[in-house]
Design a protein around this motif. Sequence first.
Motif, PDB file in Angstrom:
ATOM      1  N   TYR A  79       0.835  -1.463  -0.140  1.00 52.07           N
ATOM      2  CA  TYR A  79       0.338  -0.037  -0.162  1.00 52.07           C
ATOM      3  C   TYR A  79       0.776   1.163  -0.190  1.00 52.07           C
ATOM      4  O   TYR A  79       0.728   2.199   0.867  1.00 52.07           O
ATOM      5  CB  TYR A  79      -0.684   0.339   0.702  1.00 52.07           C
ATOM      6  N   ASP A 110      -0.815  -2.065  -4.440  1.00 51.71           N
ATOM      7  CA  ASP A 110      -1.171  -2.966  -3.624  1.00 51.71           C
ATOM      8  C   ASP A 110      -1.541  -3.626  -2.754  1.00 51.71           C
ATOM      9  O   ASP A 110       0.181  -3.390  -1.722  1.00 51.71           O
ATOM     10  CB  ASP A 110      -1.945  -4.394  -4.222  1.00 51.71           C
ATOM     11  N   LEU A 124      -0.187  -1.564  -9.227  1.00 50.18           N
ATOM     12  CA  LEU A 124      -1.522  -1.132  -9.693  1.00 50.18           C
ATOM     13  C   LEU A 124      -1.182  -0.453 -10.886  1.00 50.18           C
ATOM     14  O   LEU A 124      -2.285  -1.498 -11.269  1.00 50.18           O
ATOM     15  CB  LEU A 124      -2.302  -0.163  -8.905  1.00 50.18           C
ATOM     16  N   ARG A 149      -1.509  -4.117 -13.006  1.00 51.55           N
ATOM     17  CA  ARG A 149      -3.113  -4.748 -12.784  1.00 51.55           C
ATOM     18  C   ARG A 149      -4.275  -3.794 -13.251  1.00 51.55           C
ATOM     19  O   ARG A 149      -4.784  -4.959 -14.243  1.00 51.55           O
ATOM     20  CB  ARG A 149      -2.594  -4.548 -11.438  1.00 51.55           C
ATOM     21  N   VAL A 150      -4.413  -2.879 -13.500  1.00 52.92           N
ATOM     22  CA  VAL A 150      -5.432  -1.851 -14.081  1.00 52.92           C
ATOM     23  C   VAL A 150      -5.305  -1.673 -15.487  1.00 52.92           C
ATOM     24  O   VAL A 150      -6.163  -2.291 -16.054  1.00 52.92           O
ATOM     25  CB  VAL A 150      -5.720  -0.571 -13.900  1.00 52.92           C
ATOM     26  N   ALA A 183      -5.247 -10.588 -11.861  1.00 47.83           N
ATOM     27  CA  ALA A 183      -5.439  -8.779 -12.452  1.00 47.83           C
ATOM     28  C   ALA A 183      -7.160  -8.509 -12.879  1.00 47.83           C
ATOM     29  O   ALA A 183      -7.076  -7.898 -14.089  1.00 47.83           O
ATOM     30  CB  ALA A 183      -4.284  -8.539 -12.498  1.00 47.83           C
ATOM     31  N   MET A 240      -9.936  -7.675  -7.940  1.00 47.32           N
ATOM     32  CA  MET A 240      -8.584  -6.621  -7.589  1.00 47.32           C
ATOM     33  C   MET A 240      -9.628  -5.944  -6.223  1.00 47.32           C
ATOM     34  O   MET A 240      -9.187  -5.091  -5.208  1.00 47.32           O
ATOM     35  CB  MET A 240      -7.882  -5.367  -8.298  1.00 47.32           C
ATOM     36  N   THR A 298      -9.404  -6.074  -1.704  1.00 42.28           N
ATOM     37  CA  THR A 298      -8.466  -4.356  -1.095  1.00 42.28           C
ATOM     38  C   THR A 298      -9.802  -4.084  -0.110  1.00 42.28           C
ATOM     39  O   THR A 298     -10.064  -2.605   0.514  1.00 42.28           O
ATOM     40  CB  THR A 298      -8.491  -3.039  -1.866  1.00 42.28           C
ATOM     41  N   ALA A 303      -5.977   2.093  -3.833  1.00 38.57           N
ATOM     42  CA  ALA A 303      -6.337   0.565  -3.818  1.00 38.57           C
ATOM     43  C   ALA A 303      -7.089   0.275  -4.527  1.00 38.57           C
ATOM     44  O   ALA A 303      -8.127  -0.813  -5.671  1.00 38.57           O
ATOM     45  CB  ALA A 303      -5.799  -0.250  -3.477  1.00 38.57           C
ATOM     46  N   TYR A 339      -8.774   2.940  -8.482  1.00 36.45           N
ATOM     47  CA  TYR A 339      -8.280   3.299 -10.126  1.00 36.45           C
ATOM     48  C   TYR A 339      -9.625   2.299 -10.216  1.00 36.45           C
ATOM     49  O   TYR A 339      -9.640   1.876 -11.266  1.00 36.45           O
ATOM     50  CB  TYR A 339      -6.774   3.392  -9.576  1.00 36.45           C
TER      51      TYR A 339
END
Length: 405
Positions: A145, A157, A163, A166-167, A322, A327, A331, A347, A350
Amino acid sequence: MTENGERGTGSDGSRARGRTAERGRIRVVGFDADRVRDRDPLSEWSETDGATGEGRGATGEGDDGESAERATNGAAAGRWRRGLRRFRRDRSAMVALSVVVAMALVSLLARPVEVFGVVVQPFALAPYDPTTILYLSVDPSVSPYDPPSARFPMGVDGAGRDLFSRVLVGGRYSISIGFVVVGLTAAFGLVYGAVSGYYGGTVDEVMMRIVDVVFAFPGLVLALVVVATLGGGYWQLVCAFSLFGWAGYARLVRGEVLSIAERDYVLAARAIGARDRGVIRRHVAPNALSPLVVLASLNVGNVVIGVAALGFLGLGMDPSTAEWGTMLDATRETLIQGPGGEIPWWATVYPGAAIFVFVLAMNVIGDGINDALDARRIGVDRGGRGDRGDLRDDGENRESRGDEP
């Protein structure tokens, strides 16, 4: 004298023809015919085609079924071309389409793609692999984080993964599942609804009762049952939303086919002995596609939201995948913190923003397609073009056609 007399007769005949040509014309005040020349044609018929068709009819060549097919297919193709022109002039829809295309391309180019060991896409826009734990293999100073920074634009994350990467990669799962599910359900619903509406009677009654049974249960509940039975995974999610998602398309197409089946060109095709399969494929189904395309474009966003919902409940992809909804599930414990705790907003913001932007863009595209394919919008606007013509009342329509009131 004879020559002069002939000339005189010819002059008198010209004047007579002139008077005859002017007779019977209706002058509409306030209507400029020159401004209508740039409007979209209301059909794909041309004088050449008409003359050719008359010639074939006069010589006895051709077939009535072929003529009906050419007329039907030409009208359908003309409607799609006019719809495409109107869609291109819709700025909101074009911006939304650009957003969807950009998100799809970025997701595709995020990481290299291998098919049977062969790299078919070598580009990598994402700086890290979405499963890489940064503090173990990249930088030991990275902590779970970590907030957004120049090196990690979207932060880190809870498992120490980038992140941003992953996005970008997550769009491959969410976007592709949405389009695959809509493609499968729309195709099956088109066939199912066309058969039900065309044959009618007992066939229609039985097929529609099956649709009623499907509608008796919420779609997300049925998807939950399928995922709980088959387990999580890409194709399990596709099956969960495709197994019962066709019912809405089937009911919509069935209503359209009930009207289309009574049209003259369909009755003519059946009268000359055309097979039912050919009539459905050539005349009925193409003319029922417009509302189907509108519904399909709107349902892509609904499928993406449904997949994200299952992922948030922990019933979607593998927890390390992902995928945008998965995701968010990883979180969700950070959404509520005790006294003095800090919420790592990046986290959840996005991945949620990616879902929001994509679904919003698809809804705008669906509205644009609906406006473009709406036959009531075909007319002459104030600028003399029929691309975005406003609706006119009956009196104005009669004036534009030159008919008597």
